[in-house]
Design a protein around this motif. Structure first.
Motif, short mmCIF file in Angstrom:
data_model
loop_
_atom_site.label_atom_id
_atom_site.label_comp_id
_atom_site.label_asym_id
_atom_site.label_seq_id
_atom_site.Cartn_x
_atom_site.Cartn_y
_atom_site.Cartn_z
N ALA A 173 -28.80 31.72 -6.11
CA ALA A 173 -29.86 30.70 -6.04
C ALA A 173 -31.22 31.30 -6.39
O ALA A 173 -32.02 30.68 -7.09
CB ALA A 173 -29.88 30.09 -4.64
N GLN A 174 -31.45 32.51 -5.94
CA GLN A 174 -32.71 33.20 -6.26
C GLN A 174 -32.84 33.42 -7.76
O GLN A 174 -33.90 33.17 -8.35
CB GLN A 174 -32.72 34.53 -5.51
N GLN A 175 -31.77 33.88 -8.39
CA GLN A 175 -31.78 34.13 -9.83
C GLN A 175 -31.97 32.85 -10.64
O GLN A 175 -32.49 32.88 -11.75
CB GLN A 175 -30.47 34.80 -10.25
N ASN A 176 -31.54 31.74 -10.07
CA ASN A 176 -31.59 30.47 -10.78
C ASN A 176 -32.73 29.58 -10.30
O ASN A 176 -32.68 28.35 -10.46
CB ASN A 176 -30.24 29.76 -10.66
N GLU A 177 -33.75 30.20 -9.71
CA GLU A 177 -34.99 29.51 -9.31
C GLU A 177 -34.72 28.32 -8.41
O GLU A 177 -35.22 27.22 -8.62
CB GLU A 177 -35.78 29.10 -10.56
N GLN A 178 -33.91 28.57 -7.38
CA GLN A 178 -33.65 27.56 -6.36
C GLN A 178 -34.07 28.15 -5.00
O GLN A 178 -33.24 28.57 -4.19
CB GLN A 178 -32.16 27.19 -6.35
N PRO A 179 -35.39 28.23 -4.76
CA PRO A 179 -35.88 28.96 -3.58
C PRO A 179 -35.37 28.41 -2.25
O PRO A 179 -35.04 29.17 -1.35
CB PRO A 179 -37.40 28.83 -3.69
N ASP A 180 -35.30 27.10 -2.12
CA ASP A 180 -34.85 26.52 -0.84
C ASP A 180 -33.39 26.87 -0.58
O ASP A 180 -33.02 27.23 0.55
CB ASP A 180 -35.04 25.00 -0.85
N ALA A 181 -32.55 26.74 -1.61
CA ALA A 181 -31.13 27.08 -1.45
C ALA A 181 -30.96 28.56 -1.15
O ALA A 181 -30.10 28.95 -0.34
CB ALA A 181 -30.36 26.70 -2.72
N SER A 182 -31.78 29.38 -1.79
CA SER A 182 -31.72 30.82 -1.56
C SER A 182 -32.07 31.14 -0.11
O SER A 182 -31.35 31.90 0.57
CB SER A 182 -32.68 31.54 -2.51
N ILE A 183 -33.13 30.54 0.41
CA ILE A 183 -33.55 30.78 1.79
C ILE A 183 -32.47 30.32 2.76
O ILE A 183 -32.16 31.00 3.73
CB ILE A 183 -34.90 30.09 2.07
N ARG A 184 -31.87 29.16 2.50
CA ARG A 184 -30.83 28.65 3.38
C ARG A 184 -29.63 29.61 3.44
O ARG A 184 -29.10 29.91 4.51
CB ARG A 184 -30.36 27.27 2.92
N ALA A 185 -29.21 30.09 2.28
CA ALA A 185 -28.05 30.99 2.24
C ALA A 185 -28.36 32.32 2.93
O ALA A 185 -27.54 32.82 3.72
CB ALA A 185 -27.64 31.24 0.79
N PHE A 186 -29.54 32.89 2.64
CA PHE A 186 -29.90 34.15 3.27
C PHE A 186 -30.07 33.98 4.79
O PHE A 186 -29.67 34.85 5.57
CB PHE A 186 -31.19 34.71 2.67
N ALA A 187 -30.66 32.86 5.21
CA ALA A 187 -30.87 32.63 6.64
C ALA A 187 -29.54 32.50 7.37
O ALA A 187 -29.37 33.01 8.49
CB ALA A 187 -31.71 31.36 6.85
N GLU A 188 -28.58 31.82 6.75
CA GLU A 188 -27.26 31.68 7.38
C GLU A 188 -26.53 33.02 7.39
O GLU A 188 -25.84 33.35 8.36
CB GLU A 188 -26.44 30.62 6.65
N CYS A 189 -26.67 33.79 6.33
CA CYS A 189 -26.10 35.14 6.29
C CYS A 189 -26.69 35.98 7.42
O CYS A 189 -25.96 36.66 8.15
CB CYS A 189 -26.38 35.79 4.93
N PHE A 190 -28.01 35.90 7.58
CA PHE A 190 -28.68 36.67 8.64
C PHE A 190 -28.20 36.23 10.02
O PHE A 190 -27.99 37.05 10.91
CB PHE A 190 -30.20 36.50 8.53
N ARG A 191 -28.03 34.92 10.20
CA ARG A 191 -27.58 34.41 11.50
C ARG A 191 -26.20 34.98 11.86
O ARG A 191 -25.94 35.33 13.01
CB ARG A 191 -27.51 32.88 11.47
N LYS A 192 -25.34 35.09 10.87
CA LYS A 192 -23.98 35.59 11.10
C LYS A 192 -23.94 37.11 11.19
O LYS A 192 -23.10 37.67 11.89
CB LYS A 192 -23.04 35.09 10.00
N ASN A 193 -24.80 37.79 10.44
CA ASN A 193 -24.80 39.25 10.44
C ASN A 193 -26.22 39.76 10.24
O ASN A 193 -26.63 40.09 9.12
CB ASN A 193 -23.89 39.80 9.33
N PRO A 194 -27.01 39.84 11.32
CA PRO A 194 -28.40 40.29 11.20
C PRO A 194 -28.54 41.75 10.75
O PRO A 194 -29.64 42.18 10.41
CB PRO A 194 -28.97 40.09 12.61
N ASP A 195 -27.42 42.47 10.73
CA ASP A 195 -27.46 43.87 10.29
C ASP A 195 -26.90 44.06 8.90
O ASP A 195 -26.65 45.19 8.47
CB ASP A 195 -26.71 44.76 11.29
N HIS A 196 -26.69 42.95 8.18
CA HIS A 196 -26.32 43.06 6.77
C HIS A 196 -27.38 43.93 6.08
O HIS A 196 -28.58 43.72 6.27
CB HIS A 196 -26.27 41.67 6.13
#
Length: 296
Positions: free
Chosen positions: A203-226
């Motif tokens: 999403a970041q590469q394809n200029e979709q900032p909101d989708a990128s933030i949502r995916a990263f935030a959910e990744c962080f929620r599941k694994n904050p030590d990624h």
């Protein structure tokens, strides 16, 4: 027999010793599993033995350590964490376990064991995943993709392999291949932090900032030590004019980076590690909320 390099005799001796005992065979079974994995490349048999011990004795620290370290060698980093934490929790911790737990950006390299596994079974999916992790460390990205493709052919739902191949395909500019793999994901796959991270990068590469933030935030929620998600999430938030929201992620990314550097020093120094480095590592893991590792 094992010390002398005679793995076949060692396996026969451990097996005979297990049969002679009616109970209390957990240590022998773990030694046999270790021999099967690292001296014969029979990873599937070794894992089955470790799991047999844990079914009987869920708190057996030797089995937790053996299975967790085996998974680390195979590149199953996310999957190994609960076993290695169990090792620490139930009293068989050592410096190596703690370094492996904290040094997520550099999985342990054991090419010799992985090559043994591939000699025993050229289609071993986890051996290919482990070799892919090593290829990434060596910046051989096309080779890593080849290993991951072989892993996913045998284990289509291996989430760490799927997430890693996604990030590599994006980095290599192989967008069509990424789209083919990620166009239809199951709910289980979408729950994987590694898959979510790959989607965030896409999403970041394809200029979709909101989708990128949502995916990263959910990744962080599941694994904050990624190893990279806190940094990437902070960058996206700053880029979208949210520096205040980014600050906790910036801080965590810095602490994780410092922990990685500190563990690197301890690893390289081996038994000569400075006491101050050990204290720093304990303080850093405590500040991350990882109290079992810190010793709190």
């Amino acid at each position: 027999a094992r010390r002398r390099g005679n793995a076949d005799k060692a396996v026969k001796s451990f097996t005979a010793a297990i049969k002679l005992q009616n109970s209390g065979t957990a240590t022998l079974e773990c030694l046999l599993a270790d021999t099967l994995m690292y001296d014969q490349g029979k990873a599937e048999e070794a894992e089955r033995l470790f799991r047999t011990v844990l079914k009987k004795e869920p708190r057996n620290a030797l089995a937790l350590q053996g299975l967790g370290m085996m998974m680390q060698v195979q590149g199953r980093i996310w999957e190994s964490t609960s076993y290695l934490l169990g090792t620490v929790r139930y009293g068989r911790s050592n410096a190596r376990n703690l370094i492996v737990l904290g040094w997520t950006q550099r999985p342990p390299r054991n090419e010799e064991a992985l090559e043994l596994c591939l000699n025993a079974n050229p289609k071993d999916p986890y051996a290919h995943l482990g070799m892919a992790q090593i290829a990434v460390q060596d910046n051989k990205l096309d080779l890593a993709v080849e290993h991951l493709e072989r892993c996913l052919k045998a284990k289509p739902d291996q989430h760490e392999a799927l997430g890693l191949i996604g990030t590599l395909l994006i980095k290599l500019g192989r967008d069509d291949e990424f789209a083919n793999r990620f166009s239809k994901l199951s709910n289980e796959q979408l729950a994987s932090p590694d898959v979510l991270f790959a989607l965030g990068v896409w999403a970041q590469q394809n200029e979709q900032p909101d989708a990128s933030i949502r995916a990263f935030a959910e990744c962080f929620r599941k694994n904050p030590d990624h190893p990279r998600v806190a940094y990437q999430l902070s960058r996206r938030l700053v880029a979208t004019g949210q520096p205040g929201a980014a600050k906790p992620y910036v801080d965590r990314a810095r602490i994780l980076e410092k922990l990685g550097l500190t563990l690197g020093l301890i690893h390289d120094a081996n038994s000569q590690a400075e006491l101050s480095w050990l204290r720093d590592a304990a303080d850093l893991t405590e500040s991350l909320g990882r109290l079992i590792e810190s010793g709190c």
